[in-house]
Design a protein around this motif. Structure first.
Motif, PDB file in Angstrom:
ATOM      1  N   VAL A  40     -31.094 -21.162  29.566  1.00 12.74           N
ATOM      2  CA  VAL A  40     -30.004 -21.884  30.213  1.00 12.74           C
ATOM      3  C   VAL A  40     -30.410 -23.345  30.398  1.00 12.74           C
ATOM      4  O   VAL A  40     -31.520 -23.627  30.839  1.00 12.74           O
ATOM      5  N   SER A  41     -29.509 -24.256  30.043  1.00 11.48           N
ATOM      6  CA  SER A  41     -29.742 -25.683  30.292  1.00 11.48           C
ATOM      7  C   SER A  41     -28.414 -26.325  30.676  1.00 11.48           C
ATOM      8  O   SER A  41     -27.377 -25.662  30.699  1.00 11.48           O
ATOM      9  N   LYS A  42     -28.443 -27.601  30.957  1.00  6.31           N
ATOM     10  CA  LYS A  42     -27.199 -28.314  31.284  1.00  6.31           C
ATOM     11  C   LYS A  42     -26.228 -28.305  30.120  1.00  6.31           C
ATOM     12  O   LYS A  42     -25.039 -28.509  30.303  1.00  6.31           O
ATOM     13  N   LYS A  43     -26.727 -28.074  28.896  1.00  2.56           N
ATOM     14  CA  LYS A  43     -25.861 -28.048  27.715  1.00  2.56           C
ATOM     15  C   LYS A  43     -25.206 -26.684  27.517  1.00  2.56           C
ATOM     16  O   LYS A  43     -24.350 -26.536  26.649  1.00  2.56           O
ATOM     17  N   THR A  44     -25.597 -25.680  28.299  1.00  6.63           N
ATOM     18  CA  THR A  44     -25.009 -24.342  28.188  1.00  6.63           C
ATOM     19  C   THR A  44     -23.558 -24.399  28.654  1.00  6.63           C
ATOM     20  O   THR A  44     -23.265 -24.948  29.713  1.00  6.63           O
ATOM     21  N   SER A  45     -22.646 -23.839  27.847  1.00  5.92           N
ATOM     22  CA  SER A  45     -21.223 -23.802  28.217  1.00  5.92           C
ATOM     23  C   SER A  45     -20.938 -22.644  29.157  1.00  5.92           C
ATOM     24  O   SER A  45     -20.233 -22.798  30.163  1.00  5.92           O
ATOM     25  N   TYR A  46     -21.460 -21.455  28.808  1.00  5.21           N
ATOM     26  CA  TYR A  46     -21.184 -20.246  29.576  1.00  5.21           C
ATOM     27  C   TYR A  46     -22.424 -19.354  29.615  1.00  5.21           C
ATOM     28  O   TYR A  46     -23.131 -19.233  28.624  1.00  5.21           O
ATOM     29  N   VAL A  47     -22.613 -18.697  30.761  1.00  2.00           N
ATOM     30  CA  VAL A  47     -23.588 -17.609  30.852  1.00  2.00           C
ATOM     31  C   VAL A  47     -22.786 -16.334  31.022  1.00  2.00           C
ATOM     32  O   VAL A  47     -21.916 -16.247  31.898  1.00  2.00           O
ATOM     33  N   VAL A  48     -23.028 -15.365  30.158  1.00  2.77           N
ATOM     34  CA  VAL A  48     -22.360 -14.070  30.237  1.00  2.77           C
ATOM     35  C   VAL A  48     -23.308 -13.135  30.966  1.00  2.77           C
ATOM     36  O   VAL A  48     -24.397 -12.834  30.482  1.00  2.77           O
ATOM     37  N   ALA A  49     -22.907 -12.698  32.158  1.00  2.00           N
ATOM     38  CA  ALA A  49     -23.774 -11.887  33.004  1.00  2.00           C
ATOM     39  C   ALA A  49     -23.329 -10.432  32.983  1.00  2.00           C
ATOM     40  O   ALA A  49     -22.240 -10.100  33.442  1.00  2.00           O
ATOM     41  N   GLY A  50     -24.161  -9.579  32.418  1.00  2.00           N
ATOM     42  CA  GLY A  50     -23.917  -8.146  32.436  1.00  2.00           C
ATOM     43  C   GLY A  50     -24.605  -7.518  33.637  1.00  2.00           C
ATOM     44  O   GLY A  50     -24.929  -8.201  34.606  1.00  2.00           O
ATOM     45  N   ASP A  51     -24.855  -6.218  33.563  1.00  2.00           N
ATOM     46  CA  ASP A  51     -25.551  -5.523  34.642  1.00  2.00           C
ATOM     47  C   ASP A  51     -27.014  -5.943  34.665  1.00  2.00           C
ATOM     48  O   ASP A  51     -27.634  -6.147  33.617  1.00  2.00           O
ATOM     49  N   ASN A  52     -27.567  -6.054  35.864  1.00  2.00           N
ATOM     50  CA  ASN A  52     -28.965  -6.431  36.069  1.00  2.00           C
ATOM     51  C   ASN A  52     -29.343  -7.743  35.379  1.00  2.00           C
ATOM     52  O   ASN A  52     -30.324  -7.792  34.637  1.00  2.00           O
ATOM     53  N   PRO A  53     -28.577  -8.813  35.649  1.00  2.00           N
ATOM     54  CA  PRO A  53     -28.937 -10.090  35.047  1.00  2.00           C
ATOM     55  C   PRO A  53     -30.249 -10.596  35.644  1.00  2.00           C
ATOM     56  O   PRO A  53     -30.576 -10.284  36.790  1.00  2.00           O
ATOM     57  N   GLY A  54     -30.971 -11.366  34.872  1.00  2.67           N
ATOM     58  CA  GLY A  54     -32.261 -11.859  35.341  1.00  2.67           C
ATOM     59  C   GLY A  54     -32.166 -13.258  35.926  1.00  2.67           C
ATOM     60  O   GLY A  54     -31.134 -13.680  36.428  1.00  2.67           O
ATOM     61  N   SER A  55     -33.268 -13.989  35.799  1.00  2.00           N
ATOM     62  CA  SER A  55     -33.380 -15.327  36.381  1.00  2.00           C
ATOM     63  C   SER A  55     -32.436 -16.329  35.713  1.00  2.00           C
ATOM     64  O   SER A  55     -32.156 -17.389  36.278  1.00  2.00           O
ATOM     65  N   LYS A  56     -31.920 -15.982  34.521  1.00  2.00           N
ATOM     66  CA  LYS A  56     -30.978 -16.887  33.846  1.00  2.00           C
ATOM     67  C   LYS A  56     -29.731 -17.097  34.701  1.00  2.00           C
ATOM     68  O   LYS A  56     -29.156 -18.179  34.708  1.00  2.00           O
ATOM     69  N   LEU A  57     -29.323 -16.056  35.432  1.00  2.00           N
ATOM     70  CA  LEU A  57     -28.151 -16.173  36.289  1.00  2.00           C
ATOM     71  C   LEU A  57     -28.419 -17.174  37.412  1.00  2.00           C
ATOM     72  O   LEU A  57     -27.586 -18.030  37.700  1.00  2.00           O
ATOM     73  N   ASP A  58     -29.588 -17.092  38.032  1.00  2.00           N
ATOM     74  CA  ASP A  58     -29.949 -18.033  39.102  1.00  2.00           C
ATOM     75  C   ASP A  58     -29.966 -19.465  38.574  1.00  2.00           C
ATOM     76  O   ASP A  58     -29.463 -20.384  39.212  1.00  2.00           O
TER      77      ASP A  58
END
Length: 78
Positions: A40-58
């Motif tokens: 994940v960076s400022k250039k990321t458009s979307y994060v798709v969060a499924g079950d048990n997302p990790g630190s990428k969600l934070d």
């Protein structure tokens, strides 16, 4: 069929999706002209969060990246 409706958009997948594997999700994104990234960076458009997302969600929340649940993601990719 390949389209460009997601051209310029970068998706990061985190957690487990119920309807498809992350590889399948990545293929669907690429088929519509989008890209996937493993981090994940400022250039990321979307994060798709499924079950048990990790630190990428934070990290997405800290950077203000749009977070999609699986249903919202499925609407985007058709």
């Amino acid at each position: 069929t390949r389209t460009d409706e997601l051209a310029g958009k970068t998706f990061v997948l985190t957690g487990t999706l119920a309807s498809m594997t992350r590889d399948e999700a990545a293929e669907r994104i690429k088929a519509k002209g989008g890209k996937t990234s493993s981090s994940v960076s400022k250039k990321t458009s979307y994060v798709v969060a499924g079950d048990n997302p990790g630190s990428k969600l934070d990290k997405a929340q800290n950077l203000g990246v749009i977070i999609l649940n699986e249903d919202e993601f499925l609407k985007i990719i058709g």
